[in-house]
Write a protein that holds these residues in place. Structure first.
Motif, mmCIF file in Angstrom:
data_model
loop_
_atom_site.group_PDB
_atom_site.id
_atom_site.type_symbol
_atom_site.label_atom_id
_atom_site.label_comp_id
_atom_site.label_asym_id
_atom_site.label_seq_id
_atom_site.Cartn_x
_atom_site.Cartn_y
_atom_site.Cartn_z
ATOM 1 N N PHE A 114 14.778 -38.296 -27.996
ATOM 2 C CA PHE A 114 13.342 -37.970 -27.990
ATOM 3 C C PHE A 114 13.002 -37.007 -26.843
ATOM 4 N N LYS A 117 13.896 -33.537 -27.758
ATOM 5 C CA LYS A 117 12.936 -32.946 -28.708
ATOM 6 C C LYS A 117 11.664 -32.500 -27.983
ATOM 7 N N PHE A 118 11.155 -33.365 -27.097
ATOM 8 C CA PHE A 118 9.910 -33.034 -26.403
ATOM 9 C C PHE A 118 10.097 -31.847 -25.470
ATOM 10 N N LEU A 121 9.944 -28.770 -27.418
ATOM 11 C CA LEU A 121 8.579 -28.406 -27.819
ATOM 12 C C LEU A 121 7.807 -27.807 -26.641
ATOM 13 N N LEU A 124 2.562 -29.467 -23.162
ATOM 14 C CA LEU A 124 2.071 -30.835 -22.987
ATOM 15 C C LEU A 124 3.114 -31.868 -23.390
ATOM 16 N N MET A 125 3.874 -31.556 -24.463
ATOM 17 C CA MET A 125 4.863 -32.507 -24.977
ATOM 18 C C MET A 125 5.935 -32.792 -23.926
ATOM 19 N N ARG A 128 5.549 -35.725 -21.708
ATOM 20 C CA ARG A 128 5.878 -37.064 -22.243
ATOM 21 C C ARG A 128 7.311 -37.454 -21.899
ATOM 22 N N LEU A 132 8.870 -41.189 -21.020
ATOM 23 C CA LEU A 132 9.986 -41.812 -21.727
ATOM 24 C C LEU A 132 11.091 -42.198 -20.751
#
Lengths: 557, 84
Positions: A114, A117-118, A121, A124-125, A128, A132
């Motif tokens: 995850f 992936k963030f 991106l 803002l992502m 995250r 995590l």
């Protein structure tokens, strides 16, 4: 007899005292090195149950903290709790464990996917990803039976010790329980320092020997002196903390305007560098802006901002203090603070090179356009005779030319007193302009011939140096005889004790970092003008900076 | 199978807060609800999966489920400004 051993000294970033047991931020767990271990098929169901129990523990702890918190902190914690229990994360992890991963390895692998992936991106992502990582550390700690990593949630007051604090660590800091923060790393502008300042928690950073203090040790932290002491006499330490808390409360409630005990008015102003800073400063009891540094809008620009662009930035600052004093300083750049669109010569000694008003020799238009922009902003904001001052002035000719350029635009001209020549001939300089403002940092560096950026020369670049105080006196006397305002806009004004001496020398305004305004205002209110004048006379007789400081402290507190 | 395509109404896109609100609503249904963007599928009951779509403000997202009520509710949430 007090055994008040200093355990470690760092950089004090938020003044104030705190006395409580030390508690360390628990480090993140060591993640499993390899994710290759395979769990036997018959044990996999139990492994999934072990993982689910750990996640439930983590989510429940976060939810409990969310319930105990309020506002933004509660929201952050609730969101983190929801993320820990996320269905997609659960499905991914359970799939990995069902295929043979250990619970620890499954957690690390699923969350890493995850995070990747963030980060891909972006924007803002990507933020995250930090959340995590925090959840992963909590789950791994729960699986391994280790204490919850990160900032502990104490039930009684503590002094928080850490290597350094991350943004996620600081969301839930409660000043009622965290009576002080000390970190081994970080600096005055680190995240830790910024948060501590916002919350008003006494704070020391870069305290090298902090690691020697174990959990539970009673420590006395002094955010003004930058010390973390162990072995203080408890009764004495608690009394000191109470006195300090009362002082801090008085500072917080100081509303201005600036005046001495006998009612002599002293303008207490803020130093700002843009519209946002000015709006923030307006939240403090400052009576205006004594120094608006205009460098910021130039330093980041690839091309010179147009007159209209400049005017809109200057207008923001004027608008933040409607009807109040705002002093705009023209561009103070040089080869040490280069502006991208100005050709700066290679200089051996930039502090003594082409800086401030001297840039006009290279490009006179730059100053002309900046003054046009100030005039436009003043007109748009309905300000008459807006105050503009020039940095690094050294000669009467420079002062005269600058004043003429200002007056032709109906602006009120002023000068910075930074070069000793201006203080020495203060009467003649003041005859050319409407006001002067002493930049104590540069005046000290030029008077003592000591680079203000060199840490090893800190004893020389001390505004309490008697020679510097004598030059300030010359400027103040010139102001008194010409009946024109002469103030200070440097670090010196933010030192409450020195501020009293400056007032005693005859200065009429003090401009400083916005968060220093209240402490200076409160100190001034505790002394009469006569006390300040007497202390100033005594300080001028001192022959060392140390003696000057000690004399002032004795006569003013 | 019901499907409905809507335009993301939250200025931050389907990021933290909007994703969490959608996941919470989707979690209340027994049936699986999928969000589809550019051929990528995500479980609407997982805010992490929703966020991995990277659906910006103005993107067209398709909602799919056996439950027509679920599709209608989730689609209307996506179209709203959930960050307000």
């Amino acid at each position: 007899m007090i055994d008040n051993a200093i355990a470690t000294t760092g950089t004090g970033v938020v003044a104030g005292l705190g006395y409580a047991p030390a508690l360390w931020v628990k480090p993140a767990p060591i993640l499993p090195h390899s994710t290759d271990a395979v769990v036997a098929e018959e044990a996999r169901e139990a492994e999934i149950a072990r993982w689910k129990a750990a996640v439930e523990t983590v989510a429940a702890r976060l939810a409990a903290r969310a319930a105990a918190a309020t506002g933004a902190a509660a929201e952050v914690l609730e969101a983190t709790a929801a993320l820990a229990a996320d269905k997609g994360l659960q499905r991914t992890t359970v799939k990995l464990i069902a295929a043979g991963s250990t619970a620890e390895a499954g957690t690390v692998t699923a969350i890493a996917a995850f995070i990747a992936k963030f980060e891909k991106l972006g924007g803002l992502m990507a933020e995250r990803a930090t959340d995590l990582g925090d959840i992963r550390n909590r789950v791994i700690s729960a699986l391994l039976g280790l204490p919850e990593p990160g900032v502990p949630t104490p039930l009684t007051p503590i002094i928080l010790l850490a290597e350094d604090l991350a943004p996620a660590d600081t969301a839930t800091l409660d000043p009622a329980l965290i009576h002080g923060i000390a970190t081994r790393l970080g600096g005055p502008t680190s995240h830790t320092a910024i948060i501590a300042r916002q919350l008003g928690i006494p704070c020391v950073v870069a305290a090298a020997d902090l690691a020697d203090i174990p959990d539970g040790t009673l420590v006395l932290i002094d955010g003004a002196a930058g010390t973390v002491a162990v072995g203080a006499d408890p009764a004495e330490a608690e009394a000191k903390v109470l006195t300090d808390a009362a002082r801090r409360k008085a500072v917080q409630s100081w509303q201005g305007p600036g005046r001495t005990k006998d009612g002599t008015a002293v303008e207490i102003l803020a130093n700002v560098q843009d519209g946002a800073g000015a709006r923030a400063a307006a939240q403090f009891p400052a009576q205006g802006v004594g120094l608006f540094r205009t460098e910021l809008c130039f330093l980041s620009a690839q091309h010179e901002p147009s007159v209209a662009e400049q005017a809109s930035i200057y207008g923001e600052v004027l608008a933040a203090f409607p009807g109040q004093k705002v002093v705009i300083r023209t561009l103070d750049a040089g080869s040490d603070k280069p502006v991208p669109f100005v050709a700066h010569p290679d200089e051996e000694n930039p502090a003594l090179g082409v800086r401030g008003i001297r840039l006009g020799n290279a490009d006179q238009g730059l100053l002309e356009r900046q003054l046009d922009a100030v005039a436009l902003a003043a007109e748009q904001q309905g300000v008459t005779a807006a105050k503009v001052m020039a940095p690094m002035v050294a000669t009467i000719d420079e002062a005269r030319n600058f004043a003429a350029a200002c007056r032709s635009r109906k602006l009120s001209p002023g000068l910075m007193v930074e070069v000793p020549s201006v203080a020495l001939l203060a009467d003649a300089f003041l005859a050319e302009v409407d006001f002067m403002s002493i930049g104590t940092n540069d005046l000290t560096q030029y008077t003592m011939a000591a680079d203000r950026m060199a840490p090893s020369l800190a004893a020389l670049t001390d505004p309490w140096q008697p020679a510097v105080l004598h030059l300030i006196r010359l400027a103040a006397m010139a102001g008194a005889s010409a009946q024109k305002p002469v103030g200070v806009c440097g670090e010196a004004a933010a030192d409450p004790l020195l501020a009293c001496i400056l007032v005693g020398l005859g200065l009429t305004s003090l401009s400083m970092a916005p968060n220093a305004v209240a402490a200076v205002g409160l100190q001034l209110e505790s002394v009469t003008l006569e006390q300040c004048q007497r202390a100033a006379v005594a300080v001028l007789r001192c022959t060392t900076a140390r003696a000057a400081r000690a004399t002032a402290r004795e006569l003013l507190s | 199978m019901t499907t409905q395509t809507v335009v993301v109404g939250s200025p931050v896109g389907l990021h933290a807060r909007p994703a969490a609100l959608i996941a919470k609503a989707a979690g209340a249904y027994d049936e699986e609800i999928l969000l589809v963007l550019d051929g990528e599928e995500a479980d609407a009951a997982s805010s992490l999966m929703i966020m991995t779509l990277g659906a910006d403000f103005g993107a067209s997202v398709t909602v799919e489920s056996e439950n027509a009520d679920a599709v209608a509710e989730i689609a209307s949430l996506i179209a709203k400004d959930l960050d307000a």
